[in-house]
Motif scaffolding. Structure first.
Motif, mmCIF file in Angstrom:
data_model
loop_
_atom_site.group_PDB
_atom_site.id
_atom_site.type_symbol
_atom_site.label_atom_id
_atom_site.label_comp_id
_atom_site.label_asym_id
_atom_site.label_seq_id
_atom_site.Cartn_x
_atom_site.Cartn_y
_atom_site.Cartn_z
ATOM 1 N N ASP A 112 -36.616 -55.632 48.719
ATOM 2 C CA ASP A 112 -36.194 -54.253 48.944
ATOM 3 C C ASP A 112 -37.373 -53.296 49.014
ATOM 4 O OD1 ASP A 112 -33.841 -55.598 48.426
ATOM 5 O OD2 ASP A 112 -33.012 -54.053 47.118
ATOM 6 N N ASN A 113 -37.025 -52.024 49.267
ATOM 7 C CA ASN A 113 -37.979 -50.934 49.204
ATOM 8 C C ASN A 113 -37.648 -50.064 47.998
ATOM 9 O OD1 ASN A 113 -40.199 -49.474 50.097
ATOM 10 N ND2 ASN A 113 -38.991 -48.116 51.402
ATOM 11 N N SER A 114 -38.656 -49.526 47.353
ATOM 12 C CA SER A 114 -38.431 -48.668 46.196
ATOM 13 C C SER A 114 -37.810 -47.345 46.640
ATOM 14 C CB SER A 114 -39.765 -48.405 45.491
ATOM 15 O OG SER A 114 -39.632 -47.408 44.518
ATOM 16 N N VAL A 115 -36.865 -46.837 45.846
ATOM 17 C CA VAL A 115 -36.335 -45.491 46.076
ATOM 18 C C VAL A 115 -37.390 -44.520 45.560
ATOM 19 C CG1 VAL A 115 -34.541 -43.818 45.494
ATOM 20 C CG2 VAL A 115 -33.934 -46.216 45.929
ATOM 21 N N ARG A 148 -34.673 -61.969 56.675
ATOM 22 C CA ARG A 148 -35.734 -61.124 56.129
ATOM 23 C C ARG A 148 -35.933 -61.440 54.642
ATOM 24 N NH1 ARG A 148 -33.126 -55.691 56.466
ATOM 25 N NH2 ARG A 148 -31.337 -57.030 56.059
ATOM 26 N N MET A 149 -37.105 -61.944 54.284
ATOM 27 C CA MET A 149 -37.392 -62.185 52.877
ATOM 28 C C MET A 149 -37.844 -60.893 52.196
ATOM 29 S SD MET A 149 -40.032 -64.888 51.075
ATOM 30 C CE MET A 149 -39.180 -66.314 51.709
ATOM 31 N N VAL A 153 -36.444 -52.669 58.090
ATOM 32 C CA VAL A 153 -35.285 -51.942 58.614
ATOM 33 C C VAL A 153 -34.918 -52.526 59.978
ATOM 34 C CG1 VAL A 153 -34.386 -49.692 59.327
ATOM 35 C CG2 VAL A 153 -35.988 -49.850 57.401
ATOM 36 N N PRO A 154 -33.652 -52.982 60.157
ATOM 37 C CA PRO A 154 -33.245 -53.522 61.466
ATOM 38 C C PRO A 154 -33.425 -52.475 62.568
ATOM 39 C CG PRO A 154 -31.607 -54.044 59.790
ATOM 40 C CD PRO A 154 -32.574 -53.079 59.162
ATOM 41 N N ASP A 158 -31.541 -46.457 61.251
ATOM 42 C CA ASP A 158 -32.654 -45.677 60.731
ATOM 43 C C ASP A 158 -32.604 -45.669 59.212
ATOM 44 O OD1 ASP A 158 -33.618 -44.880 63.283
ATOM 45 O OD2 ASP A 158 -32.028 -43.360 63.396
ATOM 46 N N ASP A 159 -33.761 -45.601 58.591
ATOM 47 C CA ASP A 159 -33.852 -45.543 57.134
ATOM 48 C C ASP A 159 -33.443 -44.141 56.671
ATOM 49 O OD1 ASP A 159 -34.563 -45.420 54.465
ATOM 50 O OD2 ASP A 159 -36.472 -46.458 54.727
#
Length: 554
Positions: A112-115, A148-149, A153-154, A158-159
């Motif tokens: 994941d990405n950090s919030v 995706r390991m 973002v597909p 959009d993020d």
């Protein structure tokens, strides 16, 4: 509100949410053993206010596994999962939880990405209510495979948080350049790379990841300390640099020549048999020298030694992993920091040095015939030893080799000896033949008498989606820690779900087709091990047609 218990999770589903979207943005919370309940209490309150569904891990031992280096990267750190129904809900609860969880610490959720800069709140886009784990590209309406390991973002979305960490690396990719991952682990990867134009190995220890003896960072510190103690030894790598970055610890070591004992033993047995006795002596010499410095290796396996071979002649043996090594006077049990397949339960009363030799015995057994893989199903090792003797008798393995292994494995029978005496007058070459037809009944007998193991239980606790994600990110087909081994562990515990075994087999077939020229033939790491897994699975489910095809291939 409905409360649903399944696998290791409790799921809270609100009446307002009749169904999940098939895919979308979701949040994950990590944490520590100490703060997990506090984080869960905060998440419950916020989700209840907004009627947002979520799930959480129930038992503390399962929380510990999710925070450990044993957990697959795809599931690591995901203690709580939150399922907002809309992008707007996602943004609102992400911001609210970010402000409420600022003071908490936890390991990074690797997928994941950090919030923003949170240490416990993370997000990703992925499947939510899909059994196959795939995604639908909304622009083309096509189904795409999600493998995706790490965070990505597909292309068709959009993020919504549009957050990028702007922290800069001072060392990585500036003075130390990782080039290729050679070992992936939730505890930290191992890389091949460059430092001042020299080939190096870069070892990573991630923050707050639990190991079998403390934390991953402590494992790396143990390795650094042991190598420092053995600064004049030629069988360990030299340390070039130690540094911290992104809350993780790193050590840069010289790249040792040669290949792992694992890879060396996977070659044609007619080649390795000529050098096997020399390998035995060299490994014992190295460990005895380690002991003379009052250090115990503790973790002994075929991946922890390297073999430098030139024109078919063994030059040196190296120890390439010292993360579990420790002083002789430290209090460790036989299983702490050790690879499961290289000791039995009868070794628990041995001294630390004796335990090392005991494990070396199982290492040598694995090089002749890898029955030690089934110690997970035979804790005392008695059945494993009986089957090994039967194999040696039927295949005319030299009694001298058997005696070396017996003296090491059965170290508890030689308690009066300070060191292990292996100075037999042995022949130069080991002669034997390994065939799939010989191995199959031995494996079947062990599997039929097996009990639950820690590894198999953990695999069963994955949701279908998590196991599929895990399988899709494995490049190893082998029985020894790869896809075939995962399949065998599931079969051992009578877990025969067709969708999961079908996915494992499809992944194996894809990898074989993609790397056919690089595949080993052997049992433990190669094609014969795959055939053995397929045989066992199709026999277990009674699929005669598939069984016939596998037998025809073998």
């Amino acid at each position: 509100m409905e409360k649903i218990d399944y696998n290791i999770f409790t799921q809270i589903k609100y009446d307002e949410n009749d169904s999940y979207v098939s895919q979308g943005w979701k949040l994950h919370c990590s944490g520590t053993i100490e703060n997990y309940k506090e984080i869960l209490k905060i998440v419950k309150k916020e989700c209840d206010i907004r009627k947002i569904d979520f799930k959480y891990i129930k038992a503390i031992n399962d929380v510990q596994f999710r925070l450990s280096g044993d957990c697959p990267v795809s599931a690591f750190g995901k203690l709580i999962t939150i399922y907002p129904n809309t992008v707007e809900d996602f943004v609102l609860i992400a911001k609210e939880l970010y402000s409420k969880l600022k003071q908490y610490h936890g390991p990074y959720v690797l997928s994941d990405n950090s919030v923003y800069n949170s240490e416990v709140l993370y997000y990703r886009y992925g499947a939510i209510d899909r059994d196959d784990g795939n995604l639908i590209d909304y622009e083309t309406n096509k189904v795409i495979k999600d493998n995706r390991m790490y965070f990505e973002v597909p292309s068709f979305v959009d993020d919504p948080l549009n957050y990028e960490d702007d922290s800069q690396s001072k060392i990585i990719n500036n003075t130390v350049f990782p080039e290729r991952i050679i070992n992936t682990s939730s505890a930290g990867n191992t890389y091949l790379g460059k430092f001042q134009d020299k080939n190096v190995v870069i070892k990573e220890a991630r923050n707050l990841v639990i190991s079998s003896k403390g934390y991953a960072k402590q494992d790396l510190i143990r390795e650094i300390r042991t190598i420092g103690t053995l600064k004049n030894a030629e069988y360990v790598p030299k340390i070039i640099q130690v540094f911290d970055e992104f809350n993780n610890n790193y050590v840069v070591e010289e790249q040792l020549p040669g290949i792992t004992l694992d890879d060396w033993a996977a070659k044609d047995y007619r080649e390795i048999s000529k050098q096997l006795l020399k390998i035995f002596y060299m490994i014992i010499d190295v460990v005895q020298d380690l002991h003379s410095n009052e250090i115990v290796l503790q973790d002994i396996s075929s991946s922890n030694f390297m073999i430098d071979e030139v024109d078919g002649d063994i030059q040196k043996v190296y120890i390439c992993d010292l993360g579990s090594s420790h002083s002789i006077d430290e209090n460790w049990s036989v299983d702490e920091g050790a690879t499961v397949r290289f000791y039995d339960s009868l070794s628990k009363d041995l001294t630390p040095k004796e335990q090392d030799f005991h494990k070396i015995g199982y290492l040598f057994m694995s090089m002749i015939f890898p029955l030690n893989n089934f110690l997970v199903a035979d804790p005392t090792g008695n059945k494993t030893w009986e089957l090994f003797l039967n194999f040696c008798e039927e295949e005319n393995v030299s009694i001298e080799y058997v005696e070396i292994i017996k003296q090491l494995v059965k170290t508890h029978s030689n308690r009066s000896k300070e060191t292990i005496d292996v100075n037999f007058g042995l022949g130069d070459e080991l002669q034997y033949d390994i065939s799939l037809s010989h191995m199959k009944p031995l494996v079947a007998e062990l599997l039929s008498n097996s009990t639950n193991t820690r590894h198999a239980i953990n695999l069963q606790k994955f949701t279908d989606l998590e196991l599929l994600e895990y399988v899709d990110n494995i490049e190893n087909i082998s029985l020894n820690g790869g896809l075939s081994g995962i399949g065998m562990l599931l079969i051992t515990n009578k877990y025969l779900k067709a969708s999961q075994h079908g996915h494992i087999i499809a992944r194996i077939d894809y990898l074989i087709a993609s790397h056919r020229n690089d595949m080993y033939l052997g049992i433990e790491k190669g094609i014969l091990g795959v055939l053995m897994y397929k045989l066992e699975y199709f026999i277990s489910i009674g699929d005669d047609n598939q069984l016939h095809l596998v037998i025809k291939c073998s």
